[in-house]
Motif scaffolding. Sequence first.
Motif, mmCIF file in Angstrom:
data_model
loop_
_atom_site.group_PDB
_atom_site.id
_atom_site.type_symbol
_atom_site.label_atom_id
_atom_site.label_comp_id
_atom_site.label_asym_id
_atom_site.label_seq_id
_atom_site.Cartn_x
_atom_site.Cartn_y
_atom_site.Cartn_z
ATOM 1 N N ASP A 27 -90.473 -127.893 0.606
ATOM 2 C CA ASP A 27 -89.547 -127.973 1.747
ATOM 3 C C ASP A 27 -88.552 -129.118 1.585
ATOM 4 O OD1 ASP A 27 -91.351 -130.007 2.194
ATOM 5 O OD2 ASP A 27 -92.094 -129.234 4.112
ATOM 6 N N ASP A 28 -88.923 -130.154 0.782
ATOM 7 C CA ASP A 28 -87.964 -131.226 0.488
ATOM 8 C C ASP A 28 -86.704 -130.657 -0.170
ATOM 9 O OD1 ASP A 28 -90.830 -131.927 0.193
ATOM 10 O OD2 ASP A 28 -90.108 -133.978 0.047
ATOM 11 N N VAL A 29 -86.917 -129.690 -1.077
ATOM 12 C CA VAL A 29 -85.794 -129.053 -1.771
ATOM 13 C C VAL A 29 -84.987 -128.190 -0.790
ATOM 14 C CG1 VAL A 29 -85.145 -127.460 -3.632
ATOM 15 C CG2 VAL A 29 -87.080 -129.026 -3.935
ATOM 16 N N ILE A 30 -85.723 -127.443 0.026
ATOM 17 C CA ILE A 30 -85.076 -126.572 1.020
ATOM 18 C C ILE A 30 -84.164 -127.404 1.928
ATOM 19 C CG2 ILE A 30 -85.469 -125.004 2.959
ATOM 20 C CD1 ILE A 30 -86.385 -123.815 0.323
ATOM 21 N N ILE A 31 -84.688 -128.543 2.392
ATOM 22 C CA ILE A 31 -83.931 -129.395 3.315
ATOM 23 C C ILE A 31 -82.740 -130.041 2.611
ATOM 24 C CG2 ILE A 31 -84.045 -131.504 4.704
ATOM 25 C CD1 ILE A 31 -87.016 -130.728 5.248
ATOM 26 N N LYS A 32 -82.976 -130.594 1.423
ATOM 27 C CA LYS A 32 -81.899 -131.296 0.718
ATOM 28 C C LYS A 32 -80.698 -130.388 0.452
ATOM 29 C CE LYS A 32 -80.712 -134.039 -3.318
ATOM 30 N NZ LYS A 32 -81.169 -134.818 -4.475
ATOM 31 N N TYR A 33 -80.976 -129.162 0.067
ATOM 32 C CA TYR A 33 -79.877 -128.246 -0.275
ATOM 33 C C TYR A 33 -79.528 -127.287 0.864
ATOM 34 C CZ TYR A 33 -80.091 -129.992 -5.036
ATOM 35 O OH TYR A 33 -80.039 -130.802 -6.143
ATOM 36 N N ASN A 34 -80.153 -127.533 2.024
ATOM 37 C CA ASN A 34 -79.833 -126.751 3.220
ATOM 38 C C ASN A 34 -79.918 -125.249 2.958
ATOM 39 O OD1 ASN A 34 -79.203 -126.746 5.946
ATOM 40 N ND2 ASN A 34 -76.989 -126.664 5.606
ATOM 41 N N LEU A 35 -80.942 -124.844 2.259
ATOM 42 C CA LEU A 35 -81.025 -123.458 1.787
ATOM 43 C C LEU A 35 -81.275 -122.435 2.899
ATOM 44 C CD1 LEU A 35 -83.034 -123.901 -1.548
ATOM 45 C CD2 LEU A 35 -80.568 -123.707 -1.217
ATOM 46 N N LEU A 36 -81.863 -122.873 4.000
ATOM 47 C CA LEU A 36 -82.141 -121.918 5.078
ATOM 48 C C LEU A 36 -80.869 -121.388 5.721
ATOM 49 C CD1 LEU A 36 -85.184 -123.637 6.837
ATOM 50 C CD2 LEU A 36 -85.229 -121.703 5.267
ATOM 51 N N LEU A 37 -79.774 -122.113 5.527
ATOM 52 C CA LEU A 37 -78.510 -121.694 6.139
ATOM 53 C C LEU A 37 -77.541 -121.089 5.119
ATOM 54 C CD1 LEU A 37 -77.906 -124.751 8.505
ATOM 55 C CD2 LEU A 37 -78.944 -122.543 9.061
ATOM 56 N N LYS A 38 -78.009 -120.939 3.880
ATOM 57 C CA LYS A 38 -77.118 -120.413 2.840
ATOM 58 C C LYS A 38 -77.548 -119.024 2.398
ATOM 59 C CE LYS A 38 -75.681 -124.863 0.908
ATOM 60 N NZ LYS A 38 -75.629 -125.718 -0.301
ATOM 61 N N LYS A 39 -76.562 -118.246 2.020
ATOM 62 C CA LYS A 39 -76.822 -116.902 1.506
ATOM 63 C C LYS A 39 -76.663 -116.851 -0.017
ATOM 64 C CE LYS A 39 -77.495 -114.953 5.518
ATOM 65 N NZ LYS A 39 -78.843 -114.466 5.871
ATOM 66 N N GLU A 40 -75.880 -117.798 -0.530
ATOM 67 C CA GLU A 40 -75.632 -117.818 -1.969
ATOM 68 C C GLU A 40 -75.566 -119.261 -2.482
ATOM 69 O OE1 GLU A 40 -72.180 -115.629 -3.055
ATOM 70 O OE2 GLU A 40 -73.026 -113.688 -2.504
ATOM 71 N N LYS A 47 -79.799 -124.840 -10.878
ATOM 72 C CA LYS A 47 -80.427 -125.658 -11.913
ATOM 73 C C LYS A 47 -80.935 -126.964 -11.316
ATOM 74 C CE LYS A 47 -79.512 -127.932 -16.343
ATOM 75 N NZ LYS A 47 -78.498 -128.278 -17.354
ATOM 76 N N GLU A 48 -80.129 -127.602 -10.474
ATOM 77 C CA GLU A 48 -80.534 -128.848 -9.811
ATOM 78 C C GLU A 48 -81.757 -128.625 -8.931
ATOM 79 O OE1 GLU A 48 -77.306 -130.462 -7.620
ATOM 80 O OE2 GLU A 48 -75.988 -130.675 -9.359
ATOM 81 N N ILE A 49 -81.764 -127.490 -8.239
ATOM 82 C CA ILE A 49 -82.889 -127.153 -7.360
ATOM 83 C C ILE A 49 -84.190 -127.066 -8.159
ATOM 84 C CG2 ILE A 49 -83.896 -125.249 -6.025
ATOM 85 C CD1 ILE A 49 -81.042 -124.759 -4.916
ATOM 86 N N LEU A 50 -84.150 -126.377 -9.290
ATOM 87 C CA LEU A 50 -85.359 -126.214 -10.102
ATOM 88 C C LEU A 50 -85.809 -127.551 -10.699
ATOM 89 C CD1 LEU A 50 -84.739 -122.828 -11.981
ATOM 90 C CD2 LEU A 50 -85.998 -123.256 -9.860
#
Length: 254
Positions: A27-40, A47-50
Amino acid sequence: MKIEKYIKDKQNKYKVVIDSEEYVLYDDVIIKYNLLLKKEIDANTFKEILELNDELTSYYDSIKYINRKLRSKKEVEEYLKKKGITAKVIDSTIKRLIATNYLNDDIYFKAYINDQINLTNNGPRKILKNLINLGFEENQIKEKLDEIDNNIWLEKIGRYIEKKISVNHNSSSNMLKMKIVNDLVNLGYDKESVTSLLNNYEINDEDVLIKEYNKVKKSLEKKYCGKELNQKIKEKLYRKGFKISSLEDVVYEE
């Protein structure tokens, strides 16, 4: 790259489907990159996420490993290497663990020596060897061990000797002494110190001799009798370490 689905997983993780492939992200990754609000996301961001997720996996797995038992820096490094973690990620993990005080070799070093003295039979030489294997410098270890009162080691040797004498049921005094010396040398004590202290103990092996005599006689009297039987008994008991003078008192001519 299209983000298709999120599924809340256990232990602060999400299962995220990206371009039909499932990834387990913290969830640290999810929050940092705000992935819950992104579609793409683009390839560089992916690469940074992984990379960040790999670092978090290494960090959190290390914490679990340390929480089971206090670890040295070298132990954690070897643990991560076995898990296939890259050198770069291991280096960043170690730095973060030190910064958050999960890894503290000074505390580990002192706790290890204290536990070895109070909870094990190990002597200074074995403790030295073990700590070297755990990644500590020989000079640092020797300096700390030299600070320990020699009476502490002598007391440990004494307790070990007394225990072995009290539970002896089948060894002659000679054999028992040899075994005790070998055991304590293997445990890391100086042979001269062990022998010197052991010489202060009187070991009465009369009951053991009688027990062994009866056992040996029972096994040999099927094949021998009379003087030959007595001689064979003496020979076998002598090989077991019993003194000639003691044998003469127990094995008598028929």
